[in-house]
Write a protein that holds these residues in place. Structure first.
Motif, PDB file in Angstrom:
ATOM      1  N   ARG A   1       0.839  -1.204   0.000  1.00 54.89           N
ATOM      2  CA  ARG A   1       0.000   0.000   0.000  1.00 54.89           C
ATOM      3  C   ARG A   1       0.874   1.254   0.000  1.00 54.89           C
ATOM      4  O   ARG A   1       0.589   2.216  -0.706  1.00 54.89           O
ATOM      5  N   ILE A   2       1.920   1.235   0.802  1.00 57.89           N
ATOM      6  CA  ILE A   2       2.844   2.370   0.854  1.00 57.89           C
ATOM      7  C   ILE A   2       3.572   2.522  -0.477  1.00 57.89           C
ATOM      8  O   ILE A   2       3.664   3.619  -1.038  1.00 57.89           O
ATOM      9  N   TRP A   3       4.071   1.407  -0.997  1.00 58.80           N
ATOM     10  CA  TRP A   3       4.790   1.458  -2.273  1.00 58.80           C
ATOM     11  C   TRP A   3       3.883   1.910  -3.399  1.00 58.80           C
ATOM     12  O   TRP A   3       4.287   2.694  -4.264  1.00 58.80           O
TER      13      TRP A   3
ATOM     14  N   PHE B   1       9.462  -1.487  -7.610  1.00 61.69           N
ATOM     15  CA  PHE B   1       9.452  -2.385  -6.458  1.00 61.69           C
ATOM     16  C   PHE B   1      10.813  -3.046  -6.256  1.00 61.69           C
ATOM     17  O   PHE B   1      11.251  -3.251  -5.127  1.00 61.69           O
ATOM     18  N   ARG B   2      11.461  -3.401  -7.362  1.00 61.92           N
ATOM     19  CA  ARG B   2      12.752  -4.083  -7.286  1.00 61.92           C
ATOM     20  C   ARG B   2      13.799  -3.226  -6.569  1.00 61.92           C
ATOM     21  O   ARG B   2      14.686  -3.743  -5.887  1.00 61.92           O
ATOM     22  N   ALA B   3      13.685  -1.918  -6.733  1.00 61.98           N
ATOM     23  CA  ALA B   3      14.672  -1.001  -6.147  1.00 61.98           C
ATOM     24  C   ALA B   3      14.431  -0.741  -4.662  1.00 61.98           C
ATOM     25  O   ALA B   3      15.271  -0.117  -4.001  1.00 61.98           O
ATOM     26  N   LYS B   4      13.305  -1.222  -4.137  1.00 66.40           N
ATOM     27  CA  LYS B   4      12.980  -0.962  -2.738  1.00 66.40           C
ATOM     28  C   LYS B   4      13.821  -1.856  -1.815  1.00 66.40           C
ATOM     29  O   LYS B   4      13.763  -3.076  -1.915  1.00 66.40           O
ATOM     30  N   PRO B   5      14.585  -1.262  -0.883  1.00 64.50           N
ATOM     31  CA  PRO B   5      15.369  -2.066   0.057  1.00 64.50           C
ATOM     32  C   PRO B   5      14.472  -2.584   1.184  1.00 64.50           C
ATOM     33  O   PRO B   5      14.106  -1.858   2.097  1.00 64.50           O
ATOM     34  N   PHE B   6      14.094  -3.845   1.068  1.00 59.60           N
ATOM     35  CA  PHE B   6      13.183  -4.401   2.069  1.00 59.60           C
ATOM     36  C   PHE B   6      13.415  -5.901   2.171  1.00 59.60           C
ATOM     37  O   PHE B   6      13.627  -6.576   1.166  1.00 59.60           O
ATOM     38  N   ASN B   7      13.385  -6.436   3.397  1.00 54.22           N
ATOM     39  CA  ASN B   7      13.520  -7.870   3.624  1.00 54.22           C
ATOM     40  C   ASN B   7      12.177  -8.403   4.118  1.00 54.22           C
ATOM     41  O   ASN B   7      11.713  -8.021   5.193  1.00 54.22           O
ATOM     42  N   PHE B   8      11.556  -9.273   3.326  1.00 58.35           N
ATOM     43  CA  PHE B   8      10.226  -9.764   3.668  1.00 58.35           C
ATOM     44  C   PHE B   8      10.232 -10.691   4.882  1.00 58.35           C
ATOM     45  O   PHE B   8       9.163 -10.988   5.425  1.00 58.35           O
ATOM     46  N   LYS B   9      11.403 -11.102   5.321  1.00 55.48           N
ATOM     47  CA  LYS B   9      11.469 -11.893   6.551  1.00 55.48           C
ATOM     48  C   LYS B   9      10.958 -11.080   7.735  1.00 55.48           C
ATOM     49  O   LYS B   9      10.455 -11.642   8.710  1.00 55.48           O
ATOM     50  N   ASP B  10      11.060  -9.755   7.617  1.00 53.73           N
ATOM     51  CA  ASP B  10      10.599  -8.877   8.698  1.00 53.73           C
ATOM     52  C   ASP B  10       9.081  -8.898   8.853  1.00 53.73           C
ATOM     53  O   ASP B  10       8.564  -8.488   9.893  1.00 53.73           O
ATOM     54  N   VAL B  11       8.358  -9.352   7.825  1.00 54.40           N
ATOM     55  CA  VAL B  11       6.895  -9.398   7.909  1.00 54.40           C
ATOM     56  C   VAL B  11       6.364 -10.822   7.713  1.00 54.40           C
ATOM     57  O   VAL B  11       5.192 -11.025   7.385  1.00 54.40           O
TER      58      VAL B  11
ATOM     59  N   SER C   1      -0.006 -17.938  -5.747  1.00 52.57           N
ATOM     60  CA  SER C   1      -0.089 -16.492  -5.544  1.00 52.57           C
ATOM     61  C   SER C   1      -0.332 -15.773  -6.867  1.00 52.57           C
ATOM     62  O   SER C   1       0.223 -16.148  -7.903  1.00 52.57           O
ATOM     63  N   SER C   2      -1.131 -14.718  -6.801  1.00 50.34           N
ATOM     64  CA  SER C   2      -1.352 -13.894  -7.996  1.00 50.34           C
ATOM     65  C   SER C   2      -0.117 -13.067  -8.344  1.00 50.34           C
ATOM     66  O   SER C   2      -0.028 -12.517  -9.440  1.00 50.34           O
ATOM     67  N   SER C   3       0.831 -12.971  -7.428  1.00 42.95           N
ATOM     68  CA  SER C   3       2.040 -12.175  -7.663  1.00 42.95           C
ATOM     69  C   SER C   3       2.871 -12.764  -8.797  1.00 42.95           C
ATOM     70  O   SER C   3       2.762 -13.953  -9.122  1.00 42.95           O
ATOM     71  N   ASP C   4       3.719 -11.928  -9.366  1.00 42.01           N
ATOM     72  CA  ASP C   4       4.612 -12.384 -10.418  1.00 42.01           C
ATOM     73  C   ASP C   4       5.729 -13.248  -9.823  1.00 42.01           C
ATOM     74  O   ASP C   4       5.979 -13.228  -8.619  1.00 42.01           O
ATOM     75  N   LYS C   5       6.398 -14.018 -10.676  1.00 44.15           N
ATOM     76  CA  LYS C   5       7.423 -14.958 -10.220  1.00 44.15           C
ATOM     77  C   LYS C   5       8.581 -14.259  -9.515  1.00 44.15           C
ATOM     78  O   LYS C   5       9.128 -14.775  -8.535  1.00 44.15           O
ATOM     79  N   GLU C   6       8.947 -13.098 -10.013  1.00 35.85           N
ATOM     80  CA  GLU C   6      10.061 -12.374  -9.401  1.00 35.85           C
ATOM     81  C   GLU C   6       9.752 -12.001  -7.957  1.00 35.85           C
ATOM     82  O   GLU C   6      10.583 -12.164  -7.066  1.00 35.85           O
ATOM     83  N   ARG C   7       8.525 -11.527  -7.718  1.00 39.81           N
ATOM     84  CA  ARG C   7       8.149 -11.130  -6.363  1.00 39.81           C
ATOM     85  C   ARG C   7       8.013 -12.363  -5.462  1.00 39.81           C
ATOM     86  O   ARG C   7       8.411 -12.334  -4.294  1.00 39.81           O
ATOM     87  N   ILE C   8       7.455 -13.438  -5.995  1.00 42.24           N
ATOM     88  CA  ILE C   8       7.342 -14.674  -5.220  1.00 42.24           C
ATOM     89  C   ILE C   8       8.729 -15.160  -4.810  1.00 42.24           C
ATOM     90  O   ILE C   8       8.958 -15.510  -3.642  1.00 42.24           O
ATOM     91  N   ASN C   9       9.658 -15.190  -5.753  1.00 44.03           N
ATOM     92  CA  ASN C   9      11.013 -15.644  -5.456  1.00 44.03           C
ATOM     93  C   ASN C   9      11.677 -14.766  -4.410  1.00 44.03           C
ATOM     94  O   ASN C   9      12.398 -15.259  -3.529  1.00 44.03           O
ATOM     95  N   ARG C  10      11.449 -13.467  -4.503  1.00 43.80           N
ATOM     96  CA  ARG C  10      12.042 -12.550  -3.530  1.00 43.80           C
ATOM     97  C   ARG C  10      11.516 -12.828  -2.126  1.00 43.80           C
ATOM     98  O   ARG C  10      12.293 -12.901  -1.167  1.00 43.80           O
ATOM     99  N   VAL C  11      10.208 -12.996  -2.011  1.00 44.00           N
ATOM    100  CA  VAL C  11       9.596 -13.251  -0.704  1.00 44.00           C
ATOM    101  C   VAL C  11      10.087 -14.577  -0.134  1.00 44.00           C
ATOM    102  O   VAL C  11      10.506 -14.653   1.033  1.00 44.00           O
ATOM    103  N   LEU C  12      10.036 -15.635  -0.939  1.00 47.98           N
ATOM    104  CA  LEU C  12      10.423 -16.950  -0.445  1.00 47.98           C
ATOM    105  C   LEU C  12      11.903 -17.014  -0.088  1.00 47.98           C
ATOM    106  O   LEU C  12      12.288 -17.649   0.905  1.00 47.98           O
ATOM    107  N   THR C  13      12.738 -16.352  -0.873  1.00 54.55           N
ATOM    108  CA  THR C  13      14.174 -16.328  -0.577  1.00 54.55           C
ATOM    109  C   THR C  13      14.448 -15.563   0.708  1.00 54.55           C
ATOM    110  O   THR C  13      15.208 -16.021   1.575  1.00 54.55           O
ATOM    111  N   ASP C  14      13.837 -14.399   0.844  1.00 56.40           N
ATOM    112  CA  ASP C  14      14.013 -13.605   2.071  1.00 56.40           C
ATOM    113  C   ASP C  14      13.608 -14.408   3.304  1.00 56.40           C
ATOM    114  O   ASP C  14      14.243 -14.316   4.360  1.00 56.40           O
TER     115      ASP C  14
END
Length: 220
Positions: A25-27, A80-90, A113-126
């Protein structure tokens, strides 16, 4: 009960695995400001649970944007890719214990997930969850996003289960509607700050810590 006769659990990602909706929402607010557009709340509410393509189709039509949907999607990817954020925090604390308990009982688990593969990979990796799911499915592989049931029906096939053997864990109206259309049982996770219509759910919870394999089995 034989393993092949057990049910499968299909997890949504945003709002179920990670508390990412407030982050997005913020992004999105920053992104809309950059595009110099105003997206009313009734449109924003329709975006939750849907794909990036569906999101920009709705916004393009409402705001009469000149850019193509593909260009808008790419713009969001780069932003979104440029945003410095670690999804482990949430990451929700009940996620991994539930998955471990399910798998120890011979129950297959998938992420749809309806999210794209890049975002899914980022979340799961984090979050260190890259290897815990028996199947990982992205909404970008389908022509129609949730609330269309195709993503859930496809995931069930990958798991070798009928829709009647699947329980979907969702947090959005679009996701619950898709699961209903797929003839699957539904658990809804209530968000503490974002109100969603969860009336289609067979069970509504505040945390994944409230469910276990026995409770889920009784739903079937």
């Amino acid at each position: 009960m034989k393993v092949e006769d057990t049910y499968a659990v299909i997890f949504d990602m945003d709002g179920v695995i990670v508390d990412s909706e407030p982050v997005y929402r913020i992004w999105n607010r920053e992104l809309f400001q950059r595009l110099n557009i105003t997206v009313p709340e009734e449109i924003r509410a329709q975006l939750i649970g849907g794909s990036t393509k569906r999101k920009w189709q709705l916004i393009k039509e409402h705001c009469r944007l000149s850019q193509t949907v593909e260009d808008l999607i790419q713009y969001q990817y780069e932003f979104f890719r440029a945003k410095p954020f670690n999804f482990k925090d949430v990451l929700f604390s009940g996620v991994l214990p539930l998955i471990v308990e399910l798998k120890s009982n011979g129950i297959s688990v998938a992420l749809a997930s309806s999210s794209d593969k890049e975002r899914i990979n980022r979340v799961l990796t984090d979050c260190g969850l890259q290897y815990v799911f028996d199947a990982i499915v992205s909404g970008e592989d389908f022509a129609d996003s949730k609330p269309h049931p195709e993503i859930f029906l496809h995931t069930a096939k990958l798991l070798g289960k009928s829709p009647q053997q699947c329980i979907v864990i969702e947090d959005s109206t679009n996701g619950l509607l898709a699961a209903t259309r797929a003839a699957m049982k539904k658990v809804a996770v209530r968000h503490h700050s974002i109100k969603m219509d969860l009336s289609l759910a067979d069970l509504i919870i505040d945390s994944l810590e409230e469910v276990n394999p026995t409770i889920l089995a009784k739903m079937l």
